[in-house]
Scaffold this motif. Structure first.
Motif, PDB file in Angstrom:
ATOM      1  N   TRP A  67       0.825  -1.210   0.000  1.00 37.26           N
ATOM      2  CA  TRP A  67       0.000   0.000   0.000  1.00 37.26           C
ATOM      3  C   TRP A  67       0.857   1.257   0.000  1.00 37.26           C
ATOM      4  O   TRP A  67       0.540   2.245  -0.661  1.00 37.26           O
ATOM      5  CB  TRP A  67      -0.916   0.014   1.231  1.00 37.26           C
ATOM      6  N   HIS A  72      -2.216   5.867  -5.250  1.00 36.71           N
ATOM      7  CA  HIS A  72      -3.422   6.189  -4.485  1.00 36.71           C
ATOM      8  C   HIS A  72      -3.475   5.232  -3.296  1.00 36.71           C
ATOM      9  O   HIS A  72      -4.313   4.341  -3.232  1.00 36.71           O
ATOM     10  CB  HIS A  72      -4.665   6.059  -5.366  1.00 36.71           C
ATOM     11  N   ARG A  73      -2.576   5.437  -2.366  1.00 34.86           N
ATOM     12  CA  ARG A  73      -2.405   4.471  -1.285  1.00 34.86           C
ATOM     13  C   ARG A  73      -3.386   4.718  -0.138  1.00 34.86           C
ATOM     14  O   ARG A  73      -3.613   5.853   0.271  1.00 34.86           O
ATOM     15  CB  ARG A  73      -0.972   4.495  -0.780  1.00 34.86           C
ATOM     16  N   PRO A  74      -3.924   3.627   0.403  1.00 32.13           N
ATOM     17  CA  PRO A  74      -4.832   3.759   1.540  1.00 32.13           C
ATOM     18  C   PRO A  74      -4.107   4.001   2.854  1.00 32.13           C
ATOM     19  O   PRO A  74      -4.722   4.406   3.839  1.00 32.13           O
ATOM     20  CB  PRO A  74      -5.564   2.417   1.556  1.00 32.13           C
ATOM     21  N   ASP A 296     -14.963   0.491  -1.317  1.00 33.04           N
ATOM     22  CA  ASP A 296     -14.006   0.164  -2.375  1.00 33.04           C
ATOM     23  C   ASP A 296     -12.806  -0.514  -1.715  1.00 33.04           C
ATOM     24  O   ASP A 296     -11.961   0.140  -1.100  1.00 33.04           O
ATOM     25  CB  ASP A 296     -13.583   1.447  -3.081  1.00 33.04           C
ATOM     26  N   THR A 298     -10.115  -1.874  -2.806  1.00 36.88           N
ATOM     27  CA  THR A 298      -8.779  -1.578  -3.317  1.00 36.88           C
ATOM     28  C   THR A 298      -8.178  -0.361  -2.649  1.00 36.88           C
ATOM     29  O   THR A 298      -7.009  -0.368  -2.239  1.00 36.88           O
ATOM     30  CB  THR A 298      -8.829  -1.376  -4.841  1.00 36.88           C
ATOM     31  N   TYR A 299      -8.955   0.698  -2.526  1.00 37.26           N
ATOM     32  CA  TYR A 299      -8.442   1.939  -1.949  1.00 37.26           C
ATOM     33  C   TYR A 299      -8.883   2.148  -0.506  1.00 37.26           C
ATOM     34  O   TYR A 299      -8.539   3.163   0.099  1.00 37.26           O
ATOM     35  CB  TYR A 299      -8.903   3.131  -2.793  1.00 37.26           C
ATOM     36  N   THR A 315      -8.577   6.646   3.819  1.00 42.62           N
ATOM     37  CA  THR A 315      -7.161   6.884   4.058  1.00 42.62           C
ATOM     38  C   THR A 315      -6.815   6.733   5.543  1.00 42.62           C
ATOM     39  O   THR A 315      -7.559   7.174   6.420  1.00 42.62           O
ATOM     40  CB  THR A 315      -6.697   8.276   3.593  1.00 42.62           C
ATOM     41  N   ARG A 329      -4.289  13.034  -0.917  1.00 43.04           N
ATOM     42  CA  ARG A 329      -5.355  12.251  -0.276  1.00 43.04           C
ATOM     43  C   ARG A 329      -6.701  12.583  -0.925  1.00 43.04           C
ATOM     44  O   ARG A 329      -7.552  11.708  -1.068  1.00 43.04           O
ATOM     45  CB  ARG A 329      -5.414  12.563   1.223  1.00 43.04           C
ATOM     46  N   THR A 332      -7.037  10.565  -4.113  1.00 51.25           N
ATOM     47  CA  THR A 332      -7.414   9.168  -3.920  1.00 51.25           C
ATOM     48  C   THR A 332      -8.918   9.028  -3.738  1.00 51.25           C
ATOM     49  O   THR A 332      -9.553   8.146  -4.342  1.00 51.25           O
ATOM     50  CB  THR A 332      -6.678   8.587  -2.700  1.00 51.25           C
ATOM     51  N   ARG A 335     -10.563   9.645  -7.002  1.00 50.57           N
ATOM     52  CA  ARG A 335     -10.335   8.542  -7.934  1.00 50.57           C
ATOM     53  C   ARG A 335     -11.332   7.410  -7.692  1.00 50.57           C
ATOM     54  O   ARG A 335     -11.924   6.868  -8.630  1.00 50.57           O
ATOM     55  CB  ARG A 335      -8.904   8.029  -7.772  1.00 50.57           C
ATOM     56  N   SER A 336     -11.524   7.037  -6.430  1.00 47.94           N
ATOM     57  CA  SER A 336     -12.463   5.969  -6.102  1.00 47.94           C
ATOM     58  C   SER A 336     -13.883   6.346  -6.524  1.00 47.94           C
ATOM     59  O   SER A 336     -14.594   5.543  -7.149  1.00 47.94           O
ATOM     60  CB  SER A 336     -12.411   5.675  -4.602  1.00 47.94           C
TER      61      SER A 336
END
Length: 421
Positions: A67, A72-74, A296, A298-299, A315, A329, A332, A335-336
């Protein structure tokens, strides 16, 4: 008995409500000018007992490294010389075993299910409205690998009788029709029909008004500077103005700020602030917006319908007590939302927000007595403060009143860390 509740977020206000209903004289102290203005203000909006799970889990250390490398890291970790951060991380890593995960998730689901029922009772009793919906949560998987790990979570759901359904893409679209517009984005989902959504800030403000009608006193704009203690008990709360407030019992419900308050008393509360972000934007096309909450996977982002708004939250940023709004942030979260509900709301009108979630190493909040006879804690709920608030408040009121709680509570108090040590 007079009880001072320190903290006016959703956890503090629900504690005040149930204490007042138990017959106590209650005063709530908070530095803000009103209720629910910090971490409770713009969270993801979920009341998700079925999604209650600790972050510390088998495989998480490896996942965390991956990650940290994502654009786009959580998960975000800022370099720090703060010893408490690394001590907290070490304790969290120690909980990344199968045995610890099963134990911790069981605790969390137990409290969260109880809390959901308590919220329903409160709603029936008072008629409180807060843009709530009872249409479940859909955890959405973009990859087959994510879908293959569903049994890891459903075993505990089975043990506690939590209803769920594993869905194929068509089933996901049946639950959230707007996903038909992006049908190639996901491979399946886990639906938790017992979950709810709602505006935690609106709930907290309206419950505070109901508390006042029950005789609860609120001292807003009052900073808690410290606690006085003598003979194994707290004797007063020192405010920022130097005044001392006294009561028979005290509840520390100041979220991420609770450990610093209790440390001078020799109480080590393993709670660390995990920074979260959200976007709130108006719905522009109801048919293209979520019905309830979509997670979501993934994120690690939750997208929730709150009346005529969409709340996008997620996040986990380890940055101490920083509340700087960081543009990456926001990207991200956007994006989701853009991947799953691109036509649902107007991102140009989105309000960007951040808050500090009080997180424990094992994911379970710390609710119950301390080593001081008249001091209790109700904090450490992490991302699940809204989910667990009513149950925590009702449980706390039972403990303060010396009544037997309706659920097992011994393993929710701070004492579990002493036993583990």
């Amino acid at each position: 008995m007079h009880v001072l509740v320190l903290g006016g977020g959703v956890v503090g206000v629900t504690s005040a409500w149930y204490l007042a209903r138990a017959g106590h004289q209650v005063t709530v102290v908070d530095r803000q000018p009103g209720a629910g203005l910090e971490t409770s203000f713009a969270n993801a909006g979920q009341v998700s007992p079925g999604y209650s799970a600790p972050w510390a889990a088998p495989g998480i250390p490896v996942k965390a490294l991956k990650w940290l490398m994502m654009r786009h890291r959580p998960l975000v970790l800022w370099p720090s010389l703060e010893p408490r951060l690394y001590g907290w991380l070490a304790r969290m890593l120690a909980n990344c075993t199968e045995e610890a995960y099963t134990r911790n998730k069981g605790r969390m689901v137990r409290l969260a299910e109880y809390s959901r029922d308590a919220l329903r009772d409160l709603r029936a009793e008072t008629g409180i409205a807060y843009d709530h919906r009872e249409q479940g949560t859909l955890q959405l998987f973009r990859t087959q690998k994510q879908l293959d790990h569903v049994p890891d979570d459903t075993r505990v759901l089975d043990a506690y009788g939590v209803p769920y359904a594993v869905l194929d893409p068509a089933g996901c679209i049946a639950a959230e029709p707007a996903l038909a517009r992006v049908s190639g984005t996901f491979v399946g989902g886990l639906r938790l029909p017992g979950d709810e959504t709602g505006d935690a800030h609106l709930f907290t403000q309206r419950l505070a008004a109901l508390c006042e009608a029950q005789g609860v006193s609120f001292r807003y704009g009052t900073t808690v500077a410290g606690l006085r203690h003598e003979g194994g008990a707290v004797t007063g709360v020192v405010t920022g103005s130097g005044a001392v407030l006294s009561a028979d019992a005290y509840v520390a419900a100041m979220g991420s700020y609770t450990p610093a308050l209790l440390r001078p008393l020799g109480i080590d509360l393993p709670v660390y602030p995990v920074k979260g972000y959200s976007l709130t934007l108006p719905v522009t096309n109801p048919e293209a917006a979520p019905v309830s909450t979509v997670m979501d996977e993934t994120y690690k982002v939750a997208i929730t319908r709150l009346g005529d708004r969409i709340r996008v939250g997620g996040t986990a940023e380890l940055a101490g007590f920083s509340q700087v709004l960081r543009p990456p942030r926001r990207e991200t979260l956007a994006r989701s939302l853009g991947d799953l509900f691109p036509a649902g709301g107007d991102l140009d009108q989105a309000r960007f927000w951040t808050g500090l979630r009080p997180m424990t190493p094992d994911g379970t909040p710390i609710v119950g007595p301390t080593s001081l006879a008249n001091l209790y804690t109700n904090t450490g709920h992490g991302t699940l403060g809204w989910t667990m608030a009513c149950g925590s408040g009702r449980l706390l009121a039972d403990l303060v009143s010396r009544r037997a709680p309706e659920i097992a509570a011994d393993d929710l108090a701070l004492g579990r860390y002493r036993r583990a040590a």
